[in-house]
Design an enzyme around this catalytic site. Structure first.
Site, mmCIF file in Angstrom:
data_model
loop_
_atom_site.group_PDB
_atom_site.id
_atom_site.type_symbol
_atom_site.label_atom_id
_atom_site.label_comp_id
_atom_site.label_asym_id
_atom_site.label_seq_id
_atom_site.Cartn_x
_atom_site.Cartn_y
_atom_site.Cartn_z
ATOM 1 N N LYS A 117 0.814 -1.225 0.000
ATOM 2 C CA LYS A 117 0.000 0.000 0.000
ATOM 3 C C LYS A 117 0.845 1.272 0.000
ATOM 4 O O LYS A 117 0.432 2.294 -0.529
ATOM 5 C CB LYS A 117 -0.963 -0.004 1.181
ATOM 6 N N GLU A 134 -10.002 7.139 3.735
ATOM 7 C CA GLU A 134 -10.902 6.260 4.472
ATOM 8 C C GLU A 134 -10.167 4.942 4.650
ATOM 9 O O GLU A 134 -9.290 4.597 3.874
ATOM 10 C CB GLU A 134 -12.209 6.057 3.720
ATOM 11 N N SER A 164 1.781 -9.828 -1.007
ATOM 12 C CA SER A 164 1.394 -8.420 -0.840
ATOM 13 C C SER A 164 1.728 -7.843 0.526
ATOM 14 O O SER A 164 1.928 -6.636 0.659
ATOM 15 C CB SER A 164 -0.096 -8.262 -1.128
#
Ligand SMILES: *Cc1c(COP(=O)(O)O)cnc(C)c1O
Length: 394
Positions: free
Chosen positions: A90, A112, A378
């Site tokens: 991310k 968010e 990931s």
């Protein structure tokens, strides 16, 4: 121009677009007009690459996992996004978007978050740049994800509880959009996956495309070819998969496999297997495939992994699915948990439960000895230790 990339109207096939309230139009239009020219500036690229190298720790290794390879009878490579600063892919996106926000003169960042992973990645880059950070989070999620809330607060972010509706991700998204409408001039909204109105899906995919850019180079060094036979990645909204697929989209000999969360099973009523069950519709500002009832109500998704617990997929994935370029499959909670334990015991790497879904699919494939297979790891499993402890009674 690739037929799998966004067109000038913001569509992938018949998916994508920008379905937004009138009040948001100026904000989204400013981004749409500027994002490509800014991202392509040499100074922007230099700043982005320098932070990826010195702050995130890139390039992330492409690791040939020997004991996994032996088990499956092929060369299994892991793209180690779990080794990035903050523990997942991310950060690649939030680094890109904070530099873009700076370049647009924005002073205030909103985001968010559901499980808190994207909130942490956003709070991190705001601390790095000294920018004000407000993270909207459902009141129930704030309770469930206390360690991530603490991380965000330590980094100086303000965490605002969304107390309407089911008090989870969708309500946090509504609050963030309301904030953006009220603060159009000084605020940038960092979306955490390849979802939302155009240009977000394309912008986020570009920032994550570093994953496949490095993979091609690393695979060439290790094997003499830059085309793997198979590439696997898990899909929540689809950003790590979009980055893992990006530079292989037009190389049709590379099989692209996307793994969604089946939860307790595709037909159990507790699932997040969007392509298996979903229909076309509009969610979070773009046309895609989503889980909905006959009268168009979004169905609450379920997965043991918070990052895959999403009722839709990004519009590019909807198009890769519909066009047949990508193969979309799903893995249950149980299969993923076993795969997480297996990687830990075979390679000494504890994966995020999201990533374990991609690993679990290896069990269902058959390979030739010479096949090169890349799995996007990931994220790391530290955040999931409670879940692993409960599941395996550790
Ligand atoms: C958030 C998250 C995901 C799911 O998000 P995508 O946008 O689908 O990549 C997957 N893995 C990890 C480790 C995550 O934190």
């Amino acid at each position: 121009m690739s037929k799998y990339q966004v067109n000038e109207k913001g569509y992938y096939g018949n998916f994508g677009g920008a379905y937004i309230p009138e009040m948001l139009y100026p904000n989204v239009e400013e981004l749409r007009q500027q994002y490509l020219s800014i991202i392509e500036e040499p100074e922007f690229q230099a700043a982005y690459n320098q932070l990826l190298r010195d702050y995130v720790g890139r390039p992330s290794p492409l690791y040939l996992a020997p004991r996994l390879s032996e088990r499956y009878g092929a060369n299994i490579f892991l793209k180690r996004e779990d080794l990035n600063h903050t523990g997942a892919h991310k950060i690649n996106n939030t680094i890109g978007q904070i530099l873009l926000a700076e370049r647009l003169g924005k002073k205030r960042i909103i985001a968010e978050t559901g499980a808190g992973q994207h909130g942490v990645a956003t709070a991190t880059v705001c601390a790095l740049k000294g920018l004000e950070c407000i993270v909207y989070m459902g009141a129930i999620d704030i309770e469930r994800q206390a360690p991530n809330v603490a991380r965000m607060k330590m980094m100086g972010a303000k965490v605002v509880a969304a107390t309407s509706g089911s008090q989870t991700l969708k309500d946090a998204t509504n609050e963030a959009l309301r904030d953006w409408i009220n603060n159009p001039l000084d605020t940038h909204y960092i979306i955490g996956s390849v979802v939302g109105p155009h240009p977000y899906p394309d912008m986020v995919a570009r920032f994550q495309s570093i994953i496949s850019e490095e993979t091609k180079r690393q695979l060439l060094e290790k094997t003499g070819t830059d085309s793997p036979d198979y590439v696997l990645a898990c899909v929540g909204g689809g950003s790590n998969a979009a980055g893992m697929f990006y530079h292989f989209l037009d190389d049709e000999q590379v099989a692209l496999i996307a793994i969604e969360a089946a939860g307790h099973g595709v037909d159990s009523g507790e699932t997040a297997a969007t392509t298996a069950l979903g229909k076309e519709g509009v969610l979070h500002g773009s046309r895609s495939i989503l889980m909905q009832t006959a009268d168009g109500q979004v169905v609450e998704p379920y997965s043991i992994s918070a990052g895959l617990d999403y009722p839709g997929i990004g519009p590019q994935h909807a198009w890769l699915f519909k066009s047949g370029r990508g193969k979309y499959v799903s893995i249950t909670d149980d299969e993923a948990m076993q795969a997480g334990l297996r990687l830990t015991q075979l390679e000494g790497i504890i994966p995020a439960i999201e990533s374990a879904h991609a690993l679990a699919y290896l069990e269902k494939m058959t390979f030739k000895k010479s096949d090169n297979v890349v799995v996007c790891l990931s994220g790391r499993g530290d955040k999931d230790l409670d879940n692993y402890m409960k599941y395996f009674d550790l």
